[in-house]
Design an enzyme around this catalytic site. Structure first.
Site, mmCIF file in Angstrom:
data_model
loop_
_atom_site.group_PDB
_atom_site.id
_atom_site.type_symbol
_atom_site.label_atom_id
_atom_site.label_comp_id
_atom_site.label_asym_id
_atom_site.label_seq_id
_atom_site.Cartn_x
_atom_site.Cartn_y
_atom_site.Cartn_z
ATOM 1 C CG HIS A 72 25.720 26.128 94.159
ATOM 2 N ND1 HIS A 72 24.659 25.768 94.951
ATOM 3 C CD2 HIS A 72 26.486 26.957 94.915
ATOM 4 C CE1 HIS A 72 24.770 26.369 96.131
ATOM 5 N NE2 HIS A 72 25.874 27.090 96.136
ATOM 6 C CG ASN A 145 22.912 27.693 100.012
ATOM 7 O OD1 ASN A 145 22.833 27.479 98.812
ATOM 8 N ND2 ASN A 145 24.027 28.079 100.598
ATOM 9 C CG HIS A 336 24.109 39.170 89.830
ATOM 10 N ND1 HIS A 336 24.896 39.161 90.955
ATOM 11 C CD2 HIS A 336 24.398 40.328 89.177
ATOM 12 C CE1 HIS A 336 25.630 40.262 90.974
ATOM 13 N NE2 HIS A 336 25.338 40.986 89.922
HETATM 14 FE FE1 HDD Z 1 27.061 31.381 95.867
HETATM 15 C C1 HDD Z 1 26.486 29.914 92.886
HETATM 16 C C2 HDD Z 1 24.058 30.232 97.041
HETATM 17 C C3 HDD Z 1 27.844 32.508 99.025
HETATM 18 C C4 HDD Z 1 29.813 32.835 94.645
HETATM 19 N N1 HDD Z 1 25.572 30.274 95.118
HETATM 20 C C5 HDD Z 1 25.510 29.768 93.853
HETATM 21 C C6 HDD Z 1 24.281 29.066 93.661
HETATM 22 C C7 HDD Z 1 23.590 29.157 94.840
HETATM 23 C C8 HDD Z 1 24.404 29.918 95.749
HETATM 24 C C9 HDD Z 1 22.236 28.562 95.142
HETATM 25 C C10 HDD Z 1 23.854 28.331 92.407
HETATM 26 C C11 HDD Z 1 22.999 29.195 91.536
HETATM 27 C C12 HDD Z 1 22.540 28.394 90.342
HETATM 28 O O1 HDD Z 1 21.774 27.450 90.539
HETATM 29 O O2 HDD Z 1 22.987 28.703 89.243
HETATM 30 N N2 HDD Z 1 26.167 31.301 97.691
HETATM 31 C C13 HDD Z 1 24.890 30.892 97.927
HETATM 32 C C14 HDD Z 1 24.518 31.252 99.276
HETATM 33 C C15 HDD Z 1 25.589 31.875 99.831
HETATM 34 C C16 HDD Z 1 26.619 31.923 98.828
HETATM 35 C C17 HDD Z 1 23.162 30.992 99.890
HETATM 36 C C18 HDD Z 1 25.749 32.459 101.196
HETATM 37 C C19 HDD Z 1 24.792 32.911 101.904
HETATM 38 N N3 HDD Z 1 28.571 32.444 96.694
HETATM 39 C C20 HDD Z 1 28.694 32.831 98.003
HETATM 40 C C21 HDD Z 1 29.860 33.689 98.148
HETATM 41 C C22 HDD Z 1 30.408 33.805 96.897
HETATM 42 C C23 HDD Z 1 29.588 33.011 96.002
HETATM 43 C C24 HDD Z 1 30.322 34.322 99.442
HETATM 44 C C25 HDD Z 1 31.622 34.557 96.441
HETATM 45 C C26 HDD Z 1 32.182 35.541 97.053
HETATM 46 N N4 HDD Z 1 28.030 31.312 94.103
HETATM 47 C C27 HDD Z 1 29.125 32.057 93.806
HETATM 48 C C28 HDD Z 1 29.530 31.955 92.355
HETATM 49 C C29 HDD Z 1 28.435 31.010 91.778
HETATM 50 C C30 HDD Z 1 27.601 30.688 92.996
HETATM 51 C C31 HDD Z 1 30.936 31.596 92.114
HETATM 52 C C32 HDD Z 1 28.879 29.788 90.993
HETATM 53 C C33 HDD Z 1 27.993 29.738 89.786
HETATM 54 C C34 HDD Z 1 27.244 30.959 89.811
HETATM 55 O O3 HDD Z 1 27.631 31.711 90.879
HETATM 56 O O4 HDD Z 1 26.424 31.324 89.009
HETATM 57 O O5 HDD Z 1 29.490 33.220 91.776
#
Ligand code: HDD
Length: 667
Positions: A72, A145, A336
């Site tokens: 993202h 999402n 978060h």
């Molecule tokens: Fe995630 C970012 C949505 C599964 C780990 N995720 C991130 C963002 C969105 C989502 C919208 C961007 C937030 C922003 O605009 O700053 N992610 C989802 C959805 C998931 C999902 C809807 C499943 C239903 N994500 C998911 C899993 C993991 C992560 C299973 C890790 C185990 N996601 C992250 C992250 C991020 C992230 C690495 C990258 C930047 C952030 O968090 O802030 O922690």
């Protein structure tokens, strides 16, 4: 009308730096005398170490970048306000879901997933829809999402999935694309991703606008009322403008014409006062019904079909303000999944459980330490009092002489009481690395999705599979995907196999259930905020154009005059010259001049391309000559005449004419 200022907006005032002093200073506040020449020993001599302004300027420049989000990375933010329709005390004690007089400030960040920060907006990808509610009880983050399901069931697979979809490790190709071997290799070996892949191959993955896409919390969460009773909940955002998408061929061209297409669209709509609105809806499932479904509520690769549990609208979010500084606000916002308020809780969905670790962890690195919640965009409007201390970039001066609990010196403050209480769910089991058998069915809902699509949606899905798998080099991956497609539906399997020149997979038995709500047909229709190109040239009848334009703009459409040159045509100001415009950045086109434009290959291409992408194409007055020069078939959505404004508006409101035969259109 300017929206009211809310508590978050006022809080940000203390951090805003207006341009109200024209004098440049160093970071220490010392006035700078010259910022164009470094301090040297003689005009041709070496730069001196003592030039503190030079060193500070360059050092600050060297340190401007922070790590982009691992997923993202590319996003756009906006401030909003959430208003509740009716108190939900029966289900939740959350204050912002109980008081209809409260307007809760929000910040939303929309994003693509796979691409780097500088990648194009219009790629085939999932879109993030993350919302921070600044409630009086603390921040609640709904990190969702635009698809209601996910690729994997257990968060421990997230690094595998992300490594597979990101550019390949040896040459960092391709950017922001799933059309490559490692992604499809992962999918073919991990069939739990198939339902999500169906969404990804559908037009949902190429939204027309962030203002025209749904949002989903994905997981089953839990609402908890004041008596401690839980109710399962799925969160849905529904855009008031309806859910609409681009077409694939258009997407490829928008990437070059305007890589910021979705970002610009959101920004401009808010600047114009056309505030995007989304209804927040819930699907509520009493705990007693937890096992009433033929899938597991804890499995994030499954939806609860709306026909089984209807959506209940509970409030509305309106996006009312653009950020003032991209880095400070949109880049530094930290979402978060575990930012919760009393009355909202998790379930044991193993994907959600993993996320609850990952988001805090990633912010520590990305934002440089544990004090990132003090960054203005992340600060709650609720007071923050605790014994957490120190660390890099501590901005607060804690006056208390104690930073431990219990204490007697500070009267026991801050005291932990009357706060968030975790839902008392009974759990038992042996430690085990295994999935529940209730997570095993990977095909039924992929089939449900296929069955629910209109014919045009099915055609687009097949075309998407062929584009994607057409970029896969390894034959065994394509073969395996054809088998999976056949298991989803024999029609899909046969069509994909045919396109790839592979044998049709053996037909299996599939169910015929459908969930009509999954199709994008039947969306709310409106011409409001749709962008229309009016093709004009010198000599066009300006009065007719003005009348047409006023009729469309009266309904909220945005009209731009596109002409062979800048300046004026027929006394009307030109918005864009033809050589700097392209049909793909418009929703529709109307030709108003026949003579000069009919002789212009660019103008002819413009209308042909719009036609090819299913857009409404109109002609007023001699404009019909341009359509004739383009040899446009007299098809649906081609509207010619002198008084076409209302018919044209109606056609634009319908978005696209997907059933046109465009196979012979040379654009
Ligand atoms: Fe995630 C970012 C949505 C599964 C780990 N995720 C991130 C963002 C969105 C989502 C919208 C961007 C937030 C922003 O605009 O700053 N992610 C989802 C959805 C998931 C999902 C809807 C499943 C239903 N994500 C998911 C899993 C993991 C992560 C299973 C890790 C185990 N996601 C992250 C992250 C991020 C992230 C690495 C990258 C930047 C952030 O968090 O802030 O922690």
């Amino acid at each position: 009308m300017q929206p009211e200022r809310d508590a978050k907006d006022r809080q940000l005032d203390e951090h805003r730096v207006p341009l109200d002093d024209l004098n440049m200073t160093t970071d220490q506040g010392t006035r700078v005398d010259d910022t164009d020449n470094s301090l040297k020993a003689g005009t041709r001599g070496p730069t001196l170490m003592e030039d503190f302004h030079f060193r500070e300027k360059i050092t600050r420049f060297d340190h401007e970048r922070i790590p982009e989000r691992v997923v993202h990375a590319r996003g756009s933010g906006a401030y909003g306000v959430f208003e509740l329709y009716e108190p939900l005390g029966e289900y939740t004690s959350a204050a912002f879901l109980n008081d209809t007089s409260v307007k809760t400030p929000t910040f939303v960040r929309f994003s693509t997933v796979a691409g780097f920060r500088g990648s194009a907006d219009t790629v085939r990808d999932v879109r993030g829809f993350a919302t921070k509610f600044y409630t009086t009880q603390g921040n609640f983050d709904l990190v969702g999402n635009n698809f209601p399901v996910f690729f994997i069931q257990d968060g421990i697979k997230f690094p595998d999935f992300v490594h597979a979809v990101k550019p390949e490790p040896h040459n960092e190709i391709p950017q922001a694309q799933s059309a490559h071997d490692t992604f499809w290799d992962f999918v073919q070996l991990q069939p739990e991703s198939l339902h999500m892949v169906m969404w990804l191959m559908s037009d949902r993955a190429i939204p027309r606008s962030y203002r025209m896409m749904q949002g989903f919390g994905v997981h089953t969460f839990r609402l908890v009322n004041a008596q401690g009773q839980g109710t399962f909940v799925k969160w849905h955002w529904r855009p008031k403008l309806g859910t609409y998408s681009l077409v694939w061929d258009e997407v490829l061209r928008v990437q070059g014409n305007d890589p910021d297409f979705n970002r610009r669209d959101l920004w401009e709509a808010i600047e114009r006062g056309a505030y995007p609105e989304y209804e927040l809806c819930v699907q509520l499932v009493p705990e007693s019904r937890e096992h009433d479904f033929d899938f597991d509520l804890l499995d994030a690769t499954k939806i609860i079909p709306e026909e089984q549990v209807p959506l209940r609208p509970i409030g509305k979010m309106t996006l009312i303000r653009n950020p003032q500084n991209f880095h400070a606000e949109t880049e530094q916002v930290a979402f978060h999944t575990a930012n919760l308020v009393p009355g909202i809780d998790f379930t044991n969905d193993p994907l959600l459980q993993a996320r609850n670790f990952s988001y805090l962890d990633t912010q520590l690195l990305r934002l440089g330490g544990p004090n990132f919640p003090q960054i203005p965009i992340n600060r709650p409007i609720a007071p923050v009092r605790n014994d957490q201390r120190d660390g890099f970039h501590q901005h607060l001066i804690h006056e208390s002489r104690t930073s431990y609990a219990p204490n007697s010196i500070s009267g026991g403050c801050p005291a932990a009481m009357d706060g968030y209480r975790h839902y008392q769910e009974k759990v038992e089991g042996s430690k085990i690395r295994k999935r529940s058998p209730s997570f095993e069915d990977h095909y039924s809902q992929a089939t449900l999705f296929w069955n629910s699509m209109a014919d045009w949606e099915k055609r687009h899905i097949v075309a998407a599979f062929l584009f994607e798998l057409g970029h896969v080099e390894r034959k065994h991956i394509k073969e395996a995907m054809v088998v999976h497609c056949g298991k989803i539906h024999p029609d899909l399997g046969a069509a994909v196999a045919q396109g790839l020149g592979l044998p049709a997979p053996g037909g299996g038995q599939v169910h015929s259930n459908a969930s009509p709500a999954l199709s994008m047909t039947g969306q709310p229709r409106s011409v409001a905020t749709r962008k229309i190109a009016i093709l004009m040239a010198d000599g066009t009848d300006a009065a007719a154009v003005t009348a047409f334009r006023q009729a469309l703009e009266g309904q909220g459409a945005i009209c731009e005059i596109v002409a062979p040159h800048e300046g004026e045509v027929g006394g009307l100001p030109v918005d864009r010259q033809l050589s700097a415009a392209n049909s793909v950045i418009y929703d529709a086109v109307v030709a108003t001049d026949g003579g000069a434009l009919a002789a212009s290959a660019r103008a002819v291409f413009f209308v042909l391309e719009a036609f090819r992408h299913g857009k409404a194409v109109g002609a007023v007055g001699s404009g019909r000559q341009l359509l004739e020069a383009a040899r446009l078939p007299n098809d649906t959505g081609v509207i010619v005449g002198d008084d076409i404004a209302s018919a044209f508006a109606e056609a634009v409101a319908g978005h696209r004419f997907y059933d046109r035969d465009v196979s012979g259109v040379p654009a």
